[in-house]
Design an enzyme around this catalytic site. Structure first.
Site, PDB file in Angstrom:
ATOM      1  N   HIS A 189       1.077  -1.436  -0.017  1.00 27.73           N
ATOM      2  CA  HIS A 189      -0.022  -0.043  -0.153  1.00 27.73           C
ATOM      3  C   HIS A 189       0.875   1.292  -0.104  1.00 27.73           C
ATOM      4  CE1 HIS A 189      -2.789   2.883   1.806  1.00 27.73           C
ATOM      5  NE2 HIS A 189      -3.661   1.981   1.612  1.00 27.73           N
TER       6      HIS A 189
ATOM      7  N   ASP B  39       3.400  -4.496   8.056  1.00 29.47           N
ATOM      8  CA  ASP B  39       2.250  -3.703   8.019  1.00 29.47           C
ATOM      9  C   ASP B  39       0.997  -4.601   8.178  1.00 29.47           C
ATOM     10  OD1 ASP B  39      -0.013  -2.434   7.026  1.00 29.47           O
ATOM     11  OD2 ASP B  39       0.648  -1.537   5.208  1.00 29.47           O
TER      12      ASP B  39
ATOM     13  N   GLN C  14      -4.250  -5.087   6.881  1.00 29.58           N
ATOM     14  CA  GLN C  14      -5.223  -5.979   6.508  1.00 29.58           C
ATOM     15  C   GLN C  14      -5.122  -7.390   6.980  1.00 29.58           C
ATOM     16  OE1 GLN C  14      -7.537  -5.150   4.483  1.00 29.58           O
ATOM     17  NE2 GLN C  14      -6.886  -3.177   3.947  1.00 29.58           N
TER      18      GLN C  14
ATOM     19  N   LYS D 225     -10.000  -0.328  11.215  1.00 29.18           N
ATOM     20  CA  LYS D 225      -9.924  -1.539  10.259  1.00 29.18           C
ATOM     21  C   LYS D 225     -10.453  -2.830  10.943  1.00 29.18           C
ATOM     22  CE  LYS D 225      -7.172  -0.032   6.626  1.00 29.18           C
ATOM     23  NZ  LYS D 225      -7.644   0.215   5.489  1.00 29.18           N
TER      24      LYS D 225
ATOM     25  N   CYS E 283      -4.897   2.497  -3.512  1.00 23.23           N
ATOM     26  CA  CYS E 283      -3.814   3.050  -2.980  1.00 23.23           C
ATOM     27  C   CYS E 283      -2.534   2.132  -3.148  1.00 23.23           C
ATOM     28  CB  CYS E 283      -4.017   3.465  -1.408  1.00 23.23           C
ATOM     29  SG  CYS E 283      -5.009   4.734  -1.065  1.00 23.23           S
TER      30      CYS E 283
HETATM   31  N1  PMP Z   1      -1.529  -0.688   4.616  1.00 22.09           N
HETATM   32  C1  PMP Z   1      -2.569  -1.207   4.046  1.00 22.09           C
HETATM   33  C2  PMP Z   1      -2.269  -2.558   3.277  1.00 22.09           C
HETATM   34  C3  PMP Z   1      -3.881  -0.834   4.046  1.00 22.09           C
HETATM   35  O1  PMP Z   1      -4.729  -1.654   3.520  1.00 22.09           O
HETATM   36  C4  PMP Z   1      -4.036   0.391   4.654  1.00 22.09           C
HETATM   37  C5  PMP Z   1      -5.414   0.860   4.339  1.00 22.09           C
HETATM   38  N2  PMP Z   1      -6.092   0.823   3.136  1.00 22.09           N
HETATM   39  C6  PMP Z   1      -2.999   1.092   5.180  1.00 22.09           C
HETATM   40  C7  PMP Z   1      -1.657   0.525   5.024  1.00 22.09           C
HETATM   41  C8  PMP Z   1      -3.133   2.602   5.606  1.00 22.09           C
HETATM   42  O2  PMP Z   1      -3.844   2.384   6.752  1.00 22.09           O
HETATM   43  P1  PMP Z   1      -4.580   3.754   7.349  1.00 22.09           P
HETATM   44  O3  PMP Z   1      -5.130   4.579   6.345  1.00 22.09           O
HETATM   45  O4  PMP Z   1      -5.623   3.313   8.463  1.00 22.09           O
HETATM   46  O5  PMP Z   1      -3.598   4.611   8.008  1.00 22.09           O
END
Ligand code: PMP
Length: 408
Positions: free
Chosen positions: A125, A202, A205, A228, A366
């Site tokens: 991401h 990270d 997910q 999440k 993203c």
């Molecule tokens: N890493 C991954 C794999 C994600 O899916 C996301 C959120 N879509 C993020 C990081 C970022 O999370 P946040 O916007 O809650 O900081």
């Protein structure tokens, strides 16, 4: 493993699941973007503001004491949930993005220099790409990218060959938000540690889909977001091994993160407060603690099992639609499917599905480099949570079939 209550009963904990959109019952399949909140979380936040609001760790007065105790209890809940060895290793942040940026800055300040290398994967991401790129720009260091197969499986051979004496850190997603792949993080960590290189995972997910055990994974840092995992927005966690958190400098200065301040010199507070400058989102942290308790009471294995069944149903159903392409077919996946029906633009499909009451995500998610890897501009993504139903998955498949017929 079975959920302890019926799915109807569980759904009734989530008020938003009974709203209508475009006069249709909401079918919420965008849980990868954010999850819905049970009443238990909504109530605890409401009750806090009504009866116990005071700044955390600030006063000797009654309310401040209560809220500080509840904040620290939430930290303990997080610690137990991820099986972190120590409470001091759990830092509250604003979310995954904030946690990764904190490590990229603090670790980078201390340990990354010109010519050094940082390994990330090709399926990250943007939150686990851009902070490292910014660090590379500041320090004159380089990113190395682990490639992945068409199926969406990381090339571990390539990964093993990437280490040099200049490798400083590895940062990899536990589960891909586009492909759903669950990466072999334990293996990734073991390899990095053979080279004395720390690893950030990270967990945005992965945390909501089953058992995350940071002690078992062995990672040095782990990041996730409250929103999440059925908790509030604006709160997240950075787990870091005590050894690293003691060695790296704080990334923000301010109140509460200091032991003593004079104009000549400031000394920092002990862990975890060294990394929690200013008034933290204590209401969010307590709400997050409640969300984790909620999931624990449902049974994390039962939740994971139900989500896997929904994933199998969605994958099977969508695959049966003619002209369907599914992105991400790794053997171990979290409950999301990225797909493209024929040559229909994902936005067009997403908008028609929306009119049917079906909320899915469309676009690059993203993760633009993942799109580039497949030579596409975006996908449709359906991401399932335990509160989704078989009927909802059927409605998705039927809806997608209808979209393809409309464009035929
Ligand atoms: N890493 C991954 C794999 C994600 O899916 C996301 C959120 N879509 C993020 C990081 C970022 O999370 P946040 O916007 O809650 O900081």
């Amino acid at each position: 493993m079975k959920l302890p209550r019926s799915i109807e009963e569980i759904r009734s904990d989530f008020p938003i699941l009974s709203v209508k959109v475009h006069d249709k019952p909401l079918i919420y399949l965008d849980n990868g973007a954010t999850t819905q909140k049970p009443v238990q979380v909504l109530q605890v936040m409401d009750e806090l503001y009504r009866t116990a609001n005071a700044n955390v760790h600030r006063g000797v007065h009654y309310l401040s004491d209560i809220v500080s105790e509840r904040y620290e209890a939430a930290r303990e809940t997080v610690r137990a949930f991820i099986n972190a060895p120590k409470r001091e290793e759990v830092i509250f942040t604003a979310g995954t993005t904030a946690s990764i940026n904190a490590v990229a800055f603090s670790f980078g300040e201390r340990f990354v220099h010109e010519g050094d290398e940082i390994i990330i994967s090709g399926m990250e991401h943007h939150a686990n790409i851009v902070p490292w790129q910014m660090l590379c720009e500041r320090k004159g260091s380089k990113l190395r990218i682990i490639p992945f197969s068409d199926q969406g499986v990381l090339d571990l051979e390539a990964y093993r060959s990437m280490f040099t004496e200049r490798t400083r850190i590895v940062a990899v997603t536990h589960a891909s938000n586009v492909l759903g792949t669950i990466n072999p993080v334990k293996e990734i960590v073991t390899e990095a540690h053979r080279h004395d290189v720390p690893v950030l995972i990270d967990g945005a997910q992965s945390i909501q889909h089953g058992i995350v055990d940071v002690a078992d994974i062995g990672c040095d840092f782990f990041a996730f977001s409250g929103h999440k995992i059925y908790g509030p927005n604006g709160i997240g966690v950075l787990y870091g091994k005590e050894k690293w958190l003691n060695e790296i400098p704080p990334y923000q200065g301010g109140g509460d993160m200091v032991a003593s301040v004079t104009f000549e010199k400031t000394t920092y507070n002990e862990l975890p407060f060294k990394f929690e400058a200013g008034t933290t989102n204590f209401t969010g942290a307590i709400g997050l603690g409640t969300a984790l308790d909620y999931l624990t009471a449902l049974g994390r294995e039962a939740v994971a099992e139900r989500e896997q069944a929904l994933l199998a149903q969605a994958t099977g159903g969508l695959s049966s639609v003619s002209g369907m392409r599914i992105y991400g077919t790794a053997p171990g996946k979290v409950s999301l499917v990225s797909f493209l029906p024929g040559n229909i633009h994902p936005y067009d499909a997403g908008m028609i599905l929306d009119k049917m009451g079906i909320a899915v995500r469309t676009g690059t998610h993203c993760a633009q480099p993942v799109m580039d890897r497949y030579g596409i501009t975006g996908t449709i993504r359906a991401s399932m949570a335990f509160y989704n139903t078989e009927e909802e998955i059927d409605a998705l498949v039927k809806g997608v079939r209808k979209v393809t017929e409309m464009f035929a």
